[in-house]
Design a protein around this motif. Structure first.
Motif, PDB file in Angstrom:
ATOM      1  N   LEU A 115       0.958  -1.379   0.047  1.00 60.63           N
ATOM      2  CA  LEU A 115       0.154   0.037  -0.018  1.00 60.63           C
ATOM      3  C   LEU A 115       0.954   1.226  -0.063  1.00 60.63           C
ATOM      4  O   LEU A 115       0.588   2.200  -0.720  1.00 60.63           O
ATOM      5  CB  LEU A 115      -0.809  -0.065   1.243  1.00 60.63           C
ATOM      6  N   LYS A 116       1.814   1.347   0.822  1.00 56.13           N
ATOM      7  CA  LYS A 116       2.755   2.307   0.736  1.00 56.13           C
ATOM      8  C   LYS A 116       3.416   2.571  -0.421  1.00 56.13           C
ATOM      9  O   LYS A 116       3.616   3.967  -0.852  1.00 56.13           O
ATOM     10  CB  LYS A 116       3.980   2.070   1.793  1.00 56.13           C
ATOM     11  N   ASN A 117       3.671   1.373  -1.230  1.00 53.62           N
ATOM     12  CA  ASN A 117       4.436   1.650  -2.434  1.00 53.62           C
ATOM     13  C   ASN A 117       3.322   1.775  -3.834  1.00 53.62           C
ATOM     14  O   ASN A 117       3.643   1.553  -4.722  1.00 53.62           O
ATOM     15  CB  ASN A 117       5.276   0.488  -2.835  1.00 53.62           C
ATOM     16  N   GLU A 118       2.346   2.024  -3.304  1.00 52.61           N
ATOM     17  CA  GLU A 118       0.915   1.866  -4.201  1.00 52.61           C
ATOM     18  C   GLU A 118       0.929   0.958  -5.259  1.00 52.61           C
ATOM     19  O   GLU A 118       0.671   1.105  -6.513  1.00 52.61           O
ATOM     20  CB  GLU A 118       1.010   3.334  -4.943  1.00 52.61           C
ATOM     21  N   ARG A 119       1.133  -0.205  -4.552  1.00 50.12           N
ATOM     22  CA  ARG A 119       0.970  -1.447  -5.715  1.00 50.12           C
ATOM     23  C   ARG A 119       0.460  -2.652  -4.925  1.00 50.12           C
ATOM     24  O   ARG A 119       0.246  -2.546  -3.719  1.00 50.12           O
ATOM     25  CB  ARG A 119       2.315  -1.808  -6.281  1.00 50.12           C
ATOM     26  N   THR A 120       0.303  -3.452  -6.083  1.00 45.56           N
ATOM     27  CA  THR A 120      -0.211  -4.840  -5.318  1.00 45.56           C
ATOM     28  C   THR A 120       0.872  -5.714  -5.542  1.00 45.56           C
ATOM     29  O   THR A 120       1.679  -6.127  -6.685  1.00 45.56           O
ATOM     30  CB  THR A 120      -1.483  -5.512  -6.153  1.00 45.56           C
ATOM     31  N   ILE A 121       0.954  -6.555  -4.453  1.00 45.38           N
ATOM     32  CA  ILE A 121       2.119  -7.689  -4.232  1.00 45.38           C
ATOM     33  C   ILE A 121       1.472  -8.991  -4.503  1.00 45.38           C
ATOM     34  O   ILE A 121       0.650  -9.666  -3.946  1.00 45.38           O
ATOM     35  CB  ILE A 121       2.942  -7.737  -3.316  1.00 45.38           C
ATOM     36  N   ASP A 122       1.900  -9.860  -5.459  1.00 45.36           N
ATOM     37  CA  ASP A 122       1.646 -11.272  -5.576  1.00 45.36           C
ATOM     38  C   ASP A 122       2.266 -12.138  -4.508  1.00 45.36           C
ATOM     39  O   ASP A 122       3.553 -12.087  -4.405  1.00 45.36           O
ATOM     40  CB  ASP A 122       1.834 -11.552  -7.073  1.00 45.36           C
ATOM     41  N   CYS A 123       1.390 -12.921  -4.093  1.00 41.24           N
ATOM     42  CA  CYS A 123       1.982 -13.888  -3.178  1.00 41.24           C
ATOM     43  C   CYS A 123       1.733 -15.291  -3.358  1.00 41.24           C
ATOM     44  O   CYS A 123       0.407 -15.882  -3.782  1.00 41.24           O
ATOM     45  CB  CYS A 123       1.736 -13.308  -1.671  1.00 41.24           C
ATOM     46  N   PHE A 127      -8.015 -11.189   6.692  1.00 39.33           N
ATOM     47  CA  PHE A 127      -7.636 -11.560   5.512  1.00 39.33           C
ATOM     48  C   PHE A 127      -8.467 -10.561   4.521  1.00 39.33           C
ATOM     49  O   PHE A 127      -7.860  -9.965   3.388  1.00 39.33           O
ATOM     50  CB  PHE A 127      -7.491 -12.845   5.139  1.00 39.33           C
ATOM     51  N   SER A 128      -9.625 -10.741   4.826  1.00 43.05           N
ATOM     52  CA  SER A 128     -10.456 -10.237   3.629  1.00 43.05           C
ATOM     53  C   SER A 128     -10.379  -8.721   3.846  1.00 43.05           C
ATOM     54  O   SER A 128     -10.877  -7.899   2.671  1.00 43.05           O
ATOM     55  CB  SER A 128     -12.038 -10.573   4.078  1.00 43.05           C
ATOM     56  N   ASP A 129      -9.772  -7.981   4.761  1.00 41.10           N
ATOM     57  CA  ASP A 129      -9.539  -6.578   4.762  1.00 41.10           C
ATOM     58  C   ASP A 129      -8.123  -6.176   4.069  1.00 41.10           C
ATOM     59  O   ASP A 129      -7.899  -5.125   3.658  1.00 41.10           O
ATOM     60  CB  ASP A 129      -9.362  -6.046   6.143  1.00 41.10           C
ATOM     61  N   LEU A 130      -7.415  -7.073   3.600  1.00 37.30           N
ATOM     62  CA  LEU A 130      -6.156  -7.047   2.837  1.00 37.30           C
ATOM     63  C   LEU A 130      -6.321  -6.415   1.308  1.00 37.30           C
ATOM     64  O   LEU A 130      -7.103  -7.342   0.623  1.00 37.30           O
ATOM     65  CB  LEU A 130      -5.108  -8.028   3.028  1.00 37.30           C
ATOM     66  N   SER A 131      -6.046  -5.387   0.998  1.00 40.58           N
ATOM     67  CA  SER A 131      -6.389  -4.975  -0.471  1.00 40.58           C
ATOM     68  C   SER A 131      -5.068  -4.894  -1.234  1.00 40.58           C
ATOM     69  O   SER A 131      -5.455  -4.758  -2.553  1.00 40.58           O
ATOM     70  CB  SER A 131      -7.305  -3.396  -0.267  1.00 40.58           C
ATOM     71  N   ASN A 132      -4.001  -4.876  -0.906  1.00 39.59           N
ATOM     72  CA  ASN A 132      -2.821  -4.749  -1.733  1.00 39.59           C
ATOM     73  C   ASN A 132      -1.939  -5.912  -1.967  1.00 39.59           C
ATOM     74  O   ASN A 132      -0.878  -5.807  -2.340  1.00 39.59           O
ATOM     75  CB  ASN A 132      -1.888  -3.715  -1.286  1.00 39.59           C
TER      76      ASN A 132
END
Ligand code: PLP
Length: 216
Positions: free
Chosen positions: A98-106, A135-140
């Motif tokens: 979120l800080k980096n304004e991106r989504t990280i694949d995991c 978990f459901s609150d994680l957006s990035n």
């Protein structure tokens, strides 16, 4: 060796993560010049230094156990984290993404080996994580599949059974939590000694180090 491995993997559309841990940037660059773009590292410090020194278009994968307090050092550039084994770690990855304004694949690391030194979640742990409100609150972050390491043994039947178990975990999680998400598609399994078995059992991504770069 690279071309030979790639030719084998092409038969099943399995991708290669070239595991470059402990190897110098010169050797990585050589493989880059042969066309390889995905490299995997298991230590954060090494990952940061190599990313800074090597071409921009390399896809860096974090493959080893990752400490929560180190996520911030790789969150700007890492393209896939293979080794998510707790909700706490996942929440930190989300925060830094979120800080980096991106989504990280995991990938969720599932414990499939008999040895107890290996990290990872049980299938039940993974289900609990995916069902949780936190978990459901994680957006990035985006969970794109599972990863596992088989027992280090000569016993091929055991290794095959463990890979089969990982494939079954993938299928159950897909059905239960990701049936409408095409992006949940990766099964990261197979290393230098067992990648052919992994490939036969449905691996979409193998992580190969010593066979490509020589012994560490
Ligand atoms: C080192 C490592 C590999 C590659 O191992 P090799 O046997 O050298 O191919 C794969 N996955 C993980 C998580 C590793 O740490």
């Amino acid at each position: 060796m690279l071309q030979q491995i790639l030719a084998e993997l092409a038969e099943t559309n399995t991708r290669l993560v070239a595991v470059s841990k402990t190897k110098p940037v010169e050797q990585i660059l050589e493989m880059y010049q042969q066309g390889q773009r995905i490299f995997g590292e298991n230590r954060v410090q090494e990952l940061i230094e190599k990313q800074a020194a090597l071409p921009e278009d390399i896809e860096w994968h974090a493959i080893g156990h990752l400490q929560t307090n180190k996520v911030k050092y790789i969150s700007a550039f890492v393209s896939l984290i293979h080794s998510v084994d707790s909700l706490k770690l996942l929440a930190e990855i989300d925060k830094q993404a979120l800080k980096n304004e991106r989504t990280i694949d995991c990938l969720l690391q599932i414990k499939i080996a008999a040895e107890d030194s290996k990290f990872g979640l049980s299938l039940e742990d993974a289900k609990a994580l995916l069902s949780s409100e936190r978990f459901s609150d994680l957006s990035n972050i985006r969970i794109v599949g599972v990863m596992g390491m088989a027992t280090f043994t000569e016993d091929e039947d055991q290794v095959r059974g463990e890979f089969r178990h990982l494939k079954s975990c993938f299928d159950q999680l897909k059905t239960g939590y990701f049936s409408d998400q095409a992006s949940f598609a990766e099964i990261s399994m197979g290393m230098s000694g067992d990648y052919r078995i992994a490939q036969e059992e449905g691996s979409t991504m193998v992580r190969i180090g010593s066979l490509l770069f020589g012994a560490r």
